[in-house]
Design a protein around this motif. Structure first.
Motif, mmCIF file in Angstrom:
data_model
loop_
_atom_site.group_PDB
_atom_site.id
_atom_site.type_symbol
_atom_site.label_atom_id
_atom_site.label_comp_id
_atom_site.label_asym_id
_atom_site.label_seq_id
_atom_site.Cartn_x
_atom_site.Cartn_y
_atom_site.Cartn_z
ATOM 1 N N CYS A 1 44.625 38.238 131.102
ATOM 2 C CA CYS A 1 44.824 39.460 130.320
ATOM 3 C C CYS A 1 44.126 40.646 130.959
ATOM 4 C CB CYS A 1 44.291 39.264 128.891
ATOM 5 S SG CYS A 1 45.062 37.896 127.995
ATOM 6 N N GLN A 2 44.545 41.822 130.548
ATOM 7 C CA GLN A 2 43.941 43.071 130.985
ATOM 8 C C GLN A 2 43.384 43.799 129.769
ATOM 9 O OE1 GLN A 2 47.188 45.053 132.976
ATOM 10 N NE2 GLN A 2 46.723 44.081 134.935
ATOM 11 N N ASN B 1 48.040 40.581 127.110
ATOM 12 C CA ASN B 1 48.710 39.712 128.073
ATOM 13 C C ASN B 1 50.148 40.164 128.255
ATOM 14 O OD1 ASN B 1 50.583 37.010 128.072
ATOM 15 N ND2 ASN B 1 48.828 36.791 129.442
ATOM 16 N N ASP B 2 50.609 40.211 129.503
ATOM 17 C CA ASP B 2 51.966 40.694 129.781
ATOM 18 C C ASP B 2 53.032 39.855 129.085
ATOM 19 O OD1 ASP B 2 51.079 42.795 131.317
ATOM 20 O OD2 ASP B 2 51.384 41.778 133.240
ATOM 21 N N ASP B 3 52.840 38.528 129.061
ATOM 22 C CA ASP B 3 53.830 37.675 128.408
ATOM 23 C C ASP B 3 53.902 37.974 126.909
ATOM 24 O OD1 ASP B 3 54.363 36.469 130.802
ATOM 25 O OD2 ASP B 3 53.262 34.631 130.386
ATOM 26 N N CYS C 1 55.731 41.130 126.316
ATOM 27 C CA CYS C 1 57.173 40.925 126.471
ATOM 28 C C CYS C 1 57.776 40.351 125.201
ATOM 29 C CB CYS C 1 57.427 40.004 127.663
ATOM 30 S SG CYS C 1 59.172 39.704 128.015
#
Length: 228
Positions: A43-44, A52-54, A57
Motif C-alpha cells: 500500500c501507499q 492499495n491499488d487493487d 480498483c
C-alpha cells in the motif's frame, strides 16, 4: 443477491482485474454492486491513510459508492504475505474480525458482490488461520482465477481440490493469460475445461491494459453458479 469469494491459483494471476470486470458487467446489467478486499499488503500512504491499488480498483466498481475503509479494512505497506506483514507491525489478523468487516458490506444487500482474497487459497492470516477459513465462515461460492502460464494445470487442480475439500461450491473459474508466451495455451485450457467440473466463466487473453471494461468483454456473468 449473488455474492462470491474470488481467489486465485497464485499471486499476480489477475484476481482483482477479473473481480472488477465482473462487477463492471453487473453494473452494465443494471445491478447494484459491492466489493471487499479484507486485507491488502502493498500500500501507499495517501491523504492520511494506507491505500492499495487493487482495493481502489474494486472500489471504483461499487455502486452505490462505498468508503475505502469498508472495501479494504486492513492495509499493510509492505507487499508481502499478510501474516508476515501483520507480525512485523504487531497486528493480529483473525478470521472473525475480517468476516465481521466483510459481512458489514454484504449486509447492505448489493445485487452482486465479491470478497477478494489475497494470493492463493491457503494464504495464512496467522499461525493458525488462513484466508480459506474466511471463505468458509462467509459460506460464499467461489470463483477461481487461473493464471495461464507454465505450471497452471497443477496449481488449478490442486486449488479446485482444496476448495471442494473445504466444503465450498466452485461457482466458476476464469482462464486469465498472464504469460503471452505460454506454450500450448489452447491445449492447457482444453485440459482444464475437461477436468474442472465447474463452468468456465471466460478466457481472458493477455492484455497490455487490463482495465475492467476491457476484460468484461471476455467474461460471461450468466455462466456463474448460482446465476444472477
Amino acid at each position: 443477491m449473488a455474492h462470491y469469494f474470488v481467489t486465485g491459483t497464485d499471486t499476480d494471476v489477475g484476481k482483482t482485474c477479473v473481480a472488477a470486470a465482473l462487477l463492471s458487467l453487473a453494473r452494465q446489467a443494471g445491478l447494484t454492486t459491492a466489493a471487499v478486499k479484507p486485507v491488502a499488503a502493498g500500500c501507499q500512504f495517501v491523504t492520511g491513510r494506507w491505500v492499495n491499488d487493487d482495493a481502489l480498483c474494486l472500489q471504483a466498481q461499487c455502486w452505490p459508492p462505498l468508503e475505502y475503509a469498508a472495501v479494504n479494512p486492513v492495509a499493510f505497506e509492505a507487499p508481502i504475505a499478510p501474516h508476515i506483514a501483520a507480525a512485523e507491525q504487531g497486528v493480529s489478523l483473525s478470521v472473525t474480525a475480517l468476516a465481521q468487516a466483510s459481512r458489514a458490506v454484504l449486509a447492505q444487500g448489493a445485487d452482486f458482490a465479491v470478497v477478494e482474497g489475497a494470493g492463493g487459497w491457503r494464504v495464512p492470516l496467522s499461525d493458525t488461520e488462513t484466508l480459506a477459513e474466511l471463505a468458509q465462515v462467509l459460506a460464499l461460492p467461489v470463483i477461481l482465477v487461473v493464471g495461464m502460464r507454465l505450471g497452471c494445470i497443477n496449481h488449478a487442480l490442486l486449488s479446485v481440490e482444496a476448495i471442494r475439500r473445504d466444503g465450498l461450491h466452485l461457482a466458476g473459474w476464469v482462464a486469465n493469460v498472464v504469460d503471452p508466451d505460454t506454450a500450448r495455451l489452447d491445449a492447457n485450457i482444453d485440459t482444464l475445461q475437461r477436468q474442472i467440473a465447474a463452468p468456465c466463466v471466460g478466457v481472458v487473453p493477455y492484455l497490455t491494459e487490463p482495465s475492467p471494461a476491457a476484460l468484461s468483454a471476455y467474461l460471461r456473468l450468466e455462466s456463474l453458479e448460482p446465476r444472477v
